[in-house]
Write a protein that holds these residues in place. Sequence first.
Motif, PDB file in Angstrom:
ATOM      1  N   ARG A   8      34.013 -17.983 -15.891  1.00 47.14           N
ATOM      2  CA  ARG A   8      34.379 -17.048 -14.806  1.00 47.14           C
ATOM      3  C   ARG A   8      33.642 -17.456 -13.329  1.00 47.14           C
ATOM      4  N   GLU A   9      32.559 -17.782 -13.423  1.00 40.59           N
ATOM      5  CA  GLU A   9      31.834 -18.356 -11.915  1.00 40.59           C
ATOM      6  C   GLU A   9      32.273 -19.599 -11.553  1.00 40.59           C
ATOM      7  N   TYR A  55      40.615 -21.906 -14.551  1.00 39.10           N
ATOM      8  CA  TYR A  55      40.563 -21.512 -15.791  1.00 39.10           C
ATOM      9  C   TYR A  55      41.326 -19.936 -15.799  1.00 39.10           C
ATOM     10  N   ALA A  56      42.302 -19.849 -16.818  1.00 42.85           N
ATOM     11  CA  ALA A  56      43.120 -18.837 -17.042  1.00 42.85           C
ATOM     12  C   ALA A  56      42.244 -17.446 -17.518  1.00 42.85           C
ATOM     13  N   GLN A  57      42.784 -16.393 -17.350  1.00 40.77           N
ATOM     14  CA  GLN A  57      42.285 -15.167 -17.964  1.00 40.77           C
ATOM     15  C   GLN A  57      43.274 -14.485 -18.809  1.00 40.77           C
ATOM     16  N   LEU A  88      23.129 -14.607 -14.166  1.00 40.13           N
ATOM     17  CA  LEU A  88      23.919 -15.670 -14.188  1.00 40.13           C
ATOM     18  C   LEU A  88      25.369 -15.338 -13.657  1.00 40.13           C
ATOM     19  N   VAL A  89      25.607 -14.147 -13.993  1.00 43.25           N
ATOM     20  CA  VAL A  89      27.197 -13.924 -13.275  1.00 43.25           C
ATOM     21  C   VAL A  89      27.228 -12.619 -12.292  1.00 43.25           C
ATOM     22  N   ARG A  90      28.127 -12.791 -11.542  1.00 41.82           N
ATOM     23  CA  ARG A  90      28.282 -11.549 -10.456  1.00 41.82           C
ATOM     24  C   ARG A  90      29.378 -10.437 -11.257  1.00 41.82           C
ATOM     25  N   SER A  91      28.633  -9.354 -11.775  1.00 37.69           N
ATOM     26  CA  SER A  91      29.532  -8.708 -12.428  1.00 37.69           C
ATOM     27  C   SER A  91      28.948  -7.061 -12.196  1.00 37.69           C
ATOM     28  N   PRO A  92      29.628  -6.518 -11.289  1.00 37.11           N
ATOM     29  CA  PRO A  92      29.422  -5.212 -10.743  1.00 37.11           C
ATOM     30  C   PRO A  92      29.335  -4.077 -12.258  1.00 37.11           C
ATOM     31  N   GLU A  93      30.259  -4.538 -13.038  1.00 37.19           N
ATOM     32  CA  GLU A  93      30.362  -3.852 -14.349  1.00 37.19           C
ATOM     33  C   GLU A  93      29.040  -3.907 -15.240  1.00 37.19           C
ATOM     34  N   MET A 146      38.521 -22.879 -22.515  1.00 34.94           N
ATOM     35  CA  MET A 146      39.246 -23.113 -21.472  1.00 34.94           C
ATOM     36  C   MET A 146      40.023 -21.717 -20.671  1.00 34.94           C
ATOM     37  N   ASP A 147      39.374 -20.530 -21.169  1.00 30.40           N
ATOM     38  CA  ASP A 147      39.943 -19.412 -20.762  1.00 30.40           C
ATOM     39  C   ASP A 147      38.826 -18.381 -20.478  1.00 30.40           C
ATOM     40  N   VAL A 148      38.875 -17.561 -19.603  1.00 29.37           N
ATOM     41  CA  VAL A 148      37.638 -16.811 -19.229  1.00 29.37           C
ATOM     42  C   VAL A 148      37.347 -15.785 -20.404  1.00 29.37           C
TER      43      VAL A 148
END
Length: 283
Positions: free
Chosen positions: A74-75, A89-91, A186-191, A254-256
């Motif tokens: 994702r990042e 990368y797709a999600q 490691l990740v920007r995730s408000p959730e 290869m996918d989020v």
Amino acid sequence: MGLGGSAHASASDRAARTGPGPPVRREQRRISQLELALRADSSARHISFIETGRARPSEDMVLRLAEQLDVPVRERNALLVVAGYAPRYAQTPLDDPAMASLRESIDRLLTAYEPYPALVVDGTYGVVAANRGIALLLEGVPEKLLAPPVNAMRLTLHPEGLAPRIVNLPEWRADLLAQMDRQIALVRSPELRALYEEVAAYPVPARAGGADRAAGTDGTGPERAAAFALPMLLEHGGRVLSFVSSIATFNTPMDVTVAELAIETFLPADRETAAYLHAHVPS
């Protein structure tokens, strides 16, 4: 699952402010500019220019740096956008027809692991799938915690969830919160940050069992736990079950969506727990 201090907070706050770009990640992983340059087939000078904004990296260089720094998928998309490129990368939603084979494989894996508990969670600990071993452990949990969307951290740490049944709750809770804190860094995730703040604020309930079980005087306490990993000691049916957990992820996603899936399995840490599961989980 849940159902795995100031220094932690400092790292998390820093990542949230600056974003987990190459400089922050390089420092977190204690990699010098020269070492990163060698790994990415570049030069320390070029890495320095990229980090200070004096040079714009190519799309290939962004991906190479992300690979060497183990940046989550994702990042990697976020870094590409910041550098002026399209996301790579797709999600794909897990309920998309294109994910049918993955869903079937996950279901087969969880079923094959029975009677031992296993579940799959997403990047914010939402429960994607679980087997009958998990269902056994959740018996008696209020419906409000089992209503979709189910969250593994809430189930584990909520004072009306599994928390009162966990014999070694202080140790298990501290380990889960530290796990979430590392992930936030490691990740920007408000959730994810909101979830952390929610579960960290839950009152710690008094354990349902008596002190004799905590001491293992009835033969079903922590003394039976495996010494090679922190166990989860969980009361169920008048017994203390002992588990060690492991977490698996997909190689080279290869996918989020796929990248953020985690399969957590609970291995009985003693023969008594294994026998109990074989006797009580429907076959």
